[in-house]
Design a protein around this motif. Sequence first.
Motif, PDB file in Angstrom:
ATOM      1  N   GLU A  33       0.802  -1.221   0.000  1.00 16.42           N
ATOM      2  CA  GLU A  33       0.000   0.000   0.000  1.00 16.42           C
ATOM      3  C   GLU A  33       0.837   1.275   0.000  1.00 16.42           C
ATOM      4  N   LEU A  34       2.134   1.148   0.295  1.00 14.47           N
ATOM      5  CA  LEU A  34       3.013   2.309   0.365  1.00 14.47           C
ATOM      6  C   LEU A  34       4.237   2.109  -0.522  1.00 14.47           C
ATOM      7  N   LYS A  35       4.778   3.193  -1.023  1.00 12.34           N
ATOM      8  CA  LYS A  35       6.027   3.146  -1.779  1.00 12.34           C
ATOM      9  C   LYS A  35       7.185   3.051  -0.787  1.00 12.34           C
ATOM     10  N   GLY A  36       8.190   2.245  -1.110  1.00 12.68           N
ATOM     11  CA  GLY A  36       9.358   2.126  -0.246  1.00 12.68           C
ATOM     12  C   GLY A  36       9.795   0.684  -0.086  1.00 12.68           C
ATOM     13  N   ILE A  37      10.574   0.431   0.957  1.00 12.74           N
ATOM     14  CA  ILE A  37      11.125  -0.898   1.217  1.00 12.74           C
ATOM     15  C   ILE A  37      10.286  -1.590   2.291  1.00 12.74           C
ATOM     16  N   TYR A  38       9.810  -2.788   1.956  1.00 13.72           N
ATOM     17  CA  TYR A  38       9.130  -3.653   2.918  1.00 13.72           C
ATOM     18  C   TYR A  38      10.140  -4.697   3.358  1.00 13.72           C
ATOM     19  N   GLU A  39      10.259  -4.903   4.666  1.00 12.11           N
ATOM     20  CA  GLU A  39      11.167  -5.925   5.163  1.00 12.11           C
ATOM     21  C   GLU A  39      10.339  -7.148   5.557  1.00 12.11           C
ATOM     22  N   VAL A  40      10.666  -8.286   4.979  1.00 14.23           N
ATOM     23  CA  VAL A  40       9.983  -9.536   5.288  1.00 14.23           C
ATOM     24  C   VAL A  40      10.915 -10.349   6.182  1.00 14.23           C
ATOM     25  N   VAL A  41      10.379 -10.830   7.302  1.00 14.57           N
ATOM     26  CA  VAL A  41      11.184 -11.522   8.305  1.00 14.57           C
ATOM     27  C   VAL A  41      10.649 -12.943   8.491  1.00 14.57           C
ATOM     28  N   TYR A  42      11.480 -13.934   8.181  1.00 12.39           N
ATOM     29  CA  TYR A  42      11.148 -15.331   8.440  1.00 12.39           C
ATOM     30  C   TYR A  42      11.901 -15.731   9.716  1.00 12.39           C
ATOM     31  N   THR A  43      11.188 -16.255  10.711  1.00 12.23           N
ATOM     32  CA  THR A  43      11.829 -16.743  11.931  1.00 12.23           C
ATOM     33  C   THR A  43      11.395 -18.178  12.165  1.00 12.23           C
ATOM     34  N   ALA A  44      12.370 -19.070  12.289  1.00  8.48           N
ATOM     35  CA  ALA A  44      12.095 -20.486  12.556  1.00  8.48           C
ATOM     36  C   ALA A  44      12.693 -20.839  13.907  1.00  8.48           C
ATOM     37  N   TYR A  45      12.019 -21.751  14.587  1.00  6.58           N
ATOM     38  CA  TYR A  45      12.534 -22.207  15.878  1.00  6.58           C
ATOM     39  C   TYR A  45      12.157 -23.665  16.083  1.00  6.58           C
ATOM     40  N   ASP A  46      12.942 -24.343  16.919  1.00  2.97           N
ATOM     41  CA  ASP A  46      12.647 -25.751  17.192  1.00  2.97           C
ATOM     42  C   ASP A  46      12.386 -25.952  18.674  1.00  2.97           C
ATOM     43  N   SER A  47      12.023 -27.170  19.040  1.00  2.00           N
ATOM     44  CA  SER A  47      11.653 -27.448  20.427  1.00  2.00           C
ATOM     45  C   SER A  47      12.856 -27.426  21.377  1.00  2.00           C
ATOM     46  N   ASP A  48      14.079 -27.377  20.827  1.00  2.00           N
ATOM     47  CA  ASP A  48      15.275 -27.253  21.660  1.00  2.00           C
ATOM     48  C   ASP A  48      15.614 -25.801  21.968  1.00  2.00           C
ATOM     49  N   GLY A  49      14.838 -24.863  21.390  1.00  2.00           N
ATOM     50  CA  GLY A  49      15.078 -23.442  21.644  1.00  2.00           C
ATOM     51  C   GLY A  49      15.988 -22.773  20.633  1.00  2.00           C
ATOM     52  N   ASN A  50      16.397 -23.479  19.584  1.00  2.00           N
ATOM     53  CA  ASN A  50      17.210 -22.865  18.536  1.00  2.00           C
ATOM     54  C   ASN A  50      16.332 -21.956  17.686  1.00  2.00           C
ATOM     55  N   VAL A  51      16.870 -20.801  17.331  1.00  2.00           N
ATOM     56  CA  VAL A  51      16.116 -19.821  16.548  1.00  2.00           C
ATOM     57  C   VAL A  51      16.971 -19.365  15.376  1.00  2.00           C
ATOM     58  N   CYS A  52      16.329 -19.194  14.223  1.00  2.00           N
ATOM     59  CA  CYS A  52      17.004 -18.681  13.040  1.00  2.00           C
ATOM     60  C   CYS A  52      16.105 -17.637  12.382  1.00  2.00           C
ATOM     61  N   THR A  53      16.657 -16.483  12.071  1.00  2.00           N
ATOM     62  CA  THR A  53      15.888 -15.412  11.445  1.00  2.00           C
ATOM     63  C   THR A  53      16.587 -14.976  10.170  1.00  2.00           C
ATOM     64  N   VAL A  54      15.800 -14.832   9.090  1.00  2.00           N
ATOM     65  CA  VAL A  54      16.320 -14.368   7.803  1.00  2.00           C
ATOM     66  C   VAL A  54      15.448 -13.197   7.348  1.00  2.00           C
ATOM     67  N   TYR A  55      16.088 -12.171   6.823  1.00  2.00           N
ATOM     68  CA  TYR A  55      15.395 -10.958   6.385  1.00  2.00           C
ATOM     69  C   TYR A  55      15.470 -10.810   4.871  1.00  2.00           C
ATOM     70  N   PHE A  56      14.370 -10.360   4.266  1.00  2.00           N
ATOM     71  CA  PHE A  56      14.320 -10.066   2.837  1.00  2.00           C
ATOM     72  C   PHE A  56      13.759  -8.660   2.658  1.00  2.00           C
ATOM     73  N   ASP A  57      14.294  -7.926   1.710  1.00  2.00           N
ATOM     74  CA  ASP A  57      13.743  -6.621   1.365  1.00  2.00           C
ATOM     75  C   ASP A  57      12.950  -6.738   0.066  1.00  2.00           C
ATOM     76  N   VAL A  58      11.786  -6.120   0.049  1.00  2.00           N
ATOM     77  CA  VAL A  58      10.961  -6.049  -1.158  1.00  2.00           C
ATOM     78  C   VAL A  58      10.786  -4.577  -1.488  1.00  2.00           C
ATOM     79  N   LYS A  59      11.267  -4.171  -2.665  1.00  2.00           N
ATOM     80  CA  LYS A  59      11.173  -2.772  -3.078  1.00  2.00           C
ATOM     81  C   LYS A  59       9.844  -2.535  -3.787  1.00  2.00           C
ATOM     82  N   VAL A  60       9.104  -1.550  -3.302  1.00  2.00           N
ATOM     83  CA  VAL A  60       7.826  -1.179  -3.905  1.00  2.00           C
ATOM     84  C   VAL A  60       7.981   0.236  -4.455  1.00  2.00           C
ATOM     85  N   GLY A  61       7.760   0.366  -5.770  1.00  2.00           N
ATOM     86  CA  GLY A  61       7.944   1.670  -6.423  1.00  2.00           C
ATOM     87  C   GLY A  61       6.685   2.202  -7.005  1.00  2.00           C
TER      88      GLY A  61
END
Length: 103
Positions: A75-103
């Motif tokens: 809905e807006l012009k600019g950079i949208y940051e998409v954040v994927y966060t995965a975790y397991d039952s042992d408490g390990n966490v992994c986060t990956v970021y993606f930028d989506v440019k909207v013009g």
Amino acid sequence: CDYHNPETHYKGKVVSLYEIDGLKRVPCETAKVGDTVTMPEAKVTAETATSYYVLVINPKGVITNITSTRSFKAELKGIYEVVYTAYDSDGNVCTVYFDVKVG
């Protein structure tokens, strides 16, 4: 992800980004204001039970959970940051970021 250093954040590259055109998903690299953007499904593998969630942060900093749909309306012009966060039952966490440019 580095499970031994959870404070380390990784930037990723979107390998499949789609916009919705009628009833079709069309591959794209950027989006226009008004487009519906669909992110790829995450594949999480671990030796214990895993879960993940997907958030999108719009250019004004508003955070929306898009885990169930993996899509958002640009809905807006600019950079949208998409954040994927995965975790397991042992408490390990992994986060990956993606930028989506909207013009």
